[in-house]
Design a protein around this motif. Structure first.
Motif, PDB file in Angstrom:
ATOM      1  N   ALA A 104       1.897  -3.379   1.082  1.00 33.04           N
ATOM      2  CA  ALA A 104       1.795  -1.943   1.378  1.00 33.04           C
ATOM      3  C   ALA A 104       2.811  -1.130   0.580  1.00 33.04           C
ATOM      4  N   MET A 105       3.941  -1.749   0.237  1.00 35.83           N
ATOM      5  CA  MET A 105       4.987  -1.004  -0.459  1.00 35.83           C
ATOM      6  C   MET A 105       4.935  -1.151  -1.980  1.00 35.83           C
ATOM      7  N   LEU A 106       4.078  -2.028  -2.498  1.00 32.62           N
ATOM      8  CA  LEU A 106       4.057  -2.225  -3.956  1.00 32.62           C
ATOM      9  C   LEU A 106       3.846  -0.917  -4.732  1.00 32.62           C
ATOM     10  N   PRO A 107       2.932  -0.019  -4.286  1.00 35.23           N
ATOM     11  CA  PRO A 107       2.781   1.246  -5.015  1.00 35.23           C
ATOM     12  C   PRO A 107       4.041   2.116  -4.970  1.00 35.23           C
ATOM     13  N   ALA A 108       4.967   1.791  -4.049  1.00 34.56           N
ATOM     14  CA  ALA A 108       6.228   2.536  -3.983  1.00 34.56           C
ATOM     15  C   ALA A 108       7.340   1.824  -4.751  1.00 34.56           C
ATOM     16  N   TYR A 109       7.155   0.525  -5.025  1.00 34.79           N
ATOM     17  CA  TYR A 109       8.194  -0.225  -5.737  1.00 34.79           C
ATOM     18  C   TYR A 109       8.116  -0.009  -7.242  1.00 34.79           C
ATOM     19  N   VAL A 110       6.896   0.172  -7.729  1.00 37.17           N
ATOM     20  CA  VAL A 110       6.674   0.219  -9.174  1.00 37.17           C
ATOM     21  C   VAL A 110       7.137   1.522  -9.858  1.00 37.17           C
ATOM     22  N   PRO A 111       6.956   2.705  -9.234  1.00 37.11           N
ATOM     23  CA  PRO A 111       7.269   3.953  -9.938  1.00 37.11           C
ATOM     24  C   PRO A 111       8.679   4.026 -10.531  1.00 37.11           C
ATOM     25  N   ASN A 112       9.692   3.654  -9.762  1.00 38.48           N
ATOM     26  CA  ASN A 112      11.064   3.773 -10.274  1.00 38.48           C
ATOM     27  C   ASN A 112      11.327   2.818 -11.429  1.00 38.48           C
ATOM     28  N   ASN A 113      10.720   1.632 -11.362  1.00 36.67           N
ATOM     29  CA  ASN A 113      10.904   0.676 -12.453  1.00 36.67           C
ATOM     30  C   ASN A 113      10.184   1.144 -13.711  1.00 36.67           C
ATOM     31  N   GLY A 154      11.763   7.597   0.987  1.00 42.06           N
ATOM     32  CA  GLY A 154      10.930   8.701   0.502  1.00 42.06           C
ATOM     33  C   GLY A 154       9.456   8.387   0.673  1.00 42.06           C
ATOM     34  N   ALA A 155       9.060   7.165   0.300  1.00 41.63           N
ATOM     35  CA  ALA A 155       7.654   6.763   0.393  1.00 41.63           C
ATOM     36  C   ALA A 155       7.203   6.707   1.852  1.00 41.63           C
ATOM     37  N   LEU A 156       8.036   6.150   2.718  1.00 43.18           N
ATOM     38  CA  LEU A 156       7.670   6.023   4.138  1.00 43.18           C
ATOM     39  C   LEU A 156       7.566   7.387   4.803  1.00 43.18           C
ATOM     40  N   VAL A 157       8.538   8.246   4.540  1.00 39.79           N
ATOM     41  CA  VAL A 157       8.540   9.561   5.193  1.00 39.79           C
ATOM     42  C   VAL A 157       7.360  10.403   4.720  1.00 39.79           C
ATOM     43  N   LEU A 158       7.125  10.457   3.401  1.00 37.94           N
ATOM     44  CA  LEU A 158       6.009  11.277   2.903  1.00 37.94           C
ATOM     45  C   LEU A 158       4.676  10.746   3.432  1.00 37.94           C
ATOM     46  N   THR A 159       4.526   9.422   3.488  1.00 38.56           N
ATOM     47  CA  THR A 159       3.278   8.836   4.000  1.00 38.56           C
ATOM     48  C   THR A 159       3.129   9.130   5.498  1.00 38.56           C
ATOM     49  N   ALA A 160       4.219   9.009   6.243  1.00 41.77           N
ATOM     50  CA  ALA A 160       4.163   9.270   7.688  1.00 41.77           C
ATOM     51  C   ALA A 160       3.750  10.712   7.972  1.00 41.77           C
ATOM     52  N   PRO A 197      -0.473  10.168   8.718  1.00 43.66           N
ATOM     53  CA  PRO A 197       0.116   9.527   9.895  1.00 43.66           C
ATOM     54  C   PRO A 197      -0.719   8.384  10.475  1.00 43.66           C
ATOM     55  N   GLU A 198      -2.054   8.524  10.398  1.00 44.82           N
ATOM     56  CA  GLU A 198      -2.886   7.451  10.967  1.00 44.82           C
ATOM     57  C   GLU A 198      -2.763   6.165  10.183  1.00 44.82           C
ATOM     58  N   TRP A 199      -2.875   6.278   8.861  1.00 44.66           N
ATOM     59  CA  TRP A 199      -2.740   5.104   7.992  1.00 44.66           C
ATOM     60  C   TRP A 199      -1.355   4.500   8.182  1.00 44.66           C
ATOM     61  N   PHE A 200      -0.369   5.370   8.276  1.00 43.62           N
ATOM     62  CA  PHE A 200       1.015   4.922   8.431  1.00 43.62           C
ATOM     63  C   PHE A 200       1.190   4.081   9.687  1.00 43.62           C
ATOM     64  N   SER A 201       0.726   4.600  10.829  1.00 48.12           N
ATOM     65  CA  SER A 201       0.982   3.871  12.082  1.00 48.12           C
ATOM     66  C   SER A 201       0.128   2.608  12.180  1.00 48.12           C
ATOM     67  N   ARG A 202      -1.045   2.606  11.519  1.00 45.76           N
ATOM     68  CA  ARG A 202      -1.879   1.420  11.512  1.00 45.76           C
ATOM     69  C   ARG A 202      -1.242   0.313  10.665  1.00 45.76           C
ATOM     70  N   PRO A 209      -3.651  -4.147   3.711  1.00 41.28           N
ATOM     71  CA  PRO A 209      -4.214  -2.802   3.818  1.00 41.28           C
ATOM     72  C   PRO A 209      -4.851  -2.312   2.522  1.00 41.28           C
ATOM     73  N   LYS A 210      -5.841  -1.413   2.679  1.00 42.07           N
ATOM     74  CA  LYS A 210      -6.444  -0.743   1.525  1.00 42.07           C
ATOM     75  C   LYS A 210      -5.800   0.619   1.388  1.00 42.07           C
ATOM     76  N   PHE A 211      -5.651   1.075   0.153  1.00 42.97           N
ATOM     77  CA  PHE A 211      -5.007   2.366  -0.087  1.00 42.97           C
ATOM     78  C   PHE A 211      -6.049   3.452  -0.342  1.00 42.97           C
ATOM     79  N   THR A 212      -5.928   4.566   0.383  1.00 45.83           N
ATOM     80  CA  THR A 212      -6.752   5.732   0.050  1.00 45.83           C
ATOM     81  C   THR A 212      -6.030   6.462  -1.086  1.00 45.83           C
ATOM     82  N   LEU A 213      -6.726   7.407  -1.732  1.00 46.92           N
ATOM     83  CA  LEU A 213      -6.067   8.172  -2.807  1.00 46.92           C
ATOM     84  C   LEU A 213      -4.846   8.905  -2.253  1.00 46.92           C
ATOM     85  N   ARG A 214      -5.023   9.485  -1.063  1.00 49.98           N
ATOM     86  CA  ARG A 214      -3.927  10.230  -0.431  1.00 49.98           C
ATOM     87  C   ARG A 214      -2.697   9.336  -0.244  1.00 49.98           C
ATOM     88  N   VAL A 215      -2.924   8.120   0.263  1.00 47.61           N
ATOM     89  CA  VAL A 215      -1.813   7.203   0.524  1.00 47.61           C
ATOM     90  C   VAL A 215      -1.209   6.676  -0.784  1.00 47.61           C
TER      91      VAL A 215
END
Ligand code: CTP
Ligand code: MG
Length: 181
Positions: A13-22, A131-137, A141-146, A84-90
């Motif tokens: 779930a966090m891979l799309p958030a790990y890659v940007p900074n690298n 940053g990734a968790l807060v913006l997604t939450a 919010p639904e995808w986040f809590s699921r 999990p599957k990622f929506t465009l929004r997520v």
């Protein structure tokens, strides 16, 4: 749910958030976001936060999310774990949130009179994840809590600093980064 499943879901779930900074480390350069502006005698963000790094890093994270979606059936089949599957929004909130978390940390570091590249242990390893968790939450919010149940969130908080330290050590060894953190 087993510990292995929890860790796999957390990292997936966090891979799309790990890659940007690298990716930003490799793609960065050019005009700084703050345009050289200062605030209270220190740079607003510094030369380490550029438009190109931010845009290319975010695009890389979003692309990765869609690449992972392609692999969801394979991963579920091979590992027997429902990733999990990622929506465009997520995809956007995870990738852009990671970049914004890192930018927010630079804003804070400059206020604390830390020069560009100066380490702030803890902040450096978690800014992008927060940053990734807060913006997604906030935005999804639904995808986040699921997805981010309490055990998965805990796994993110433990695994992220470890992965960050590991990948940065590699980037440093390859001379892609000026500091090993
Ligand atoms: N980078 C970028 N744009 C971003 C984030 C990073 O261009 N939004 C690039 C810069 O070249 C930066 C490098 O990636 O120098 C490493 O990123 P980071 O460690 O976050 O920046 P630092 O240079 O250490 O600066 P700071 O002290 O502000 O974190
Ligand atoms: Mg740095």
């Amino acid at each position: 749910m087993s510990l292995v499943s929890v860790v796999v879901i957390a990292v997936w779930a966090m891979l799309p958030a790990y890659v940007p900074n690298n990716v930003a480390v490799v793609a960065g350069g050019g005009r700084p976001i703050d345009g050289g502006r200062t605030w209270r005698e220190a740079r607003l963000l510094g030369d380490g936060k550029t438009w190109r790094g931010t845009v290319v890093g975010t695009a890389a994270g979003v692309s990765l999310a869609f690449g992972l979606n392609y692999l969801t059936p394979v991963a579920t089949e091979a590992l027997g774990i429902g990733v999990p599957k990622f929506t465009l929004r997520v995809a956007v909130t995870l990738a852009l949130g990671a970049m914004l978390g890192d930018i927010g940390a630079s804003l804070l570091k400059r206020r604390l009179d830390r020069e560009r590249g100066a380490p702030v242990p803890g902040l450096d390893q978690l800014d992008f994840a927060l940053g990734a968790l807060v913006l997604t939450a906030v935005v999804a919010p639904e995808w986040f809590s699921r997805t981010f149940t309490i055990p998965v969130l805990l796994a993110v908080l433990v695994a992220t600093p470890l992965l960050h330290v590991g990948t940065n050590a590699i980037a440093y060894a390859l001379s892609l980064k000026d500091e090993p953190y």
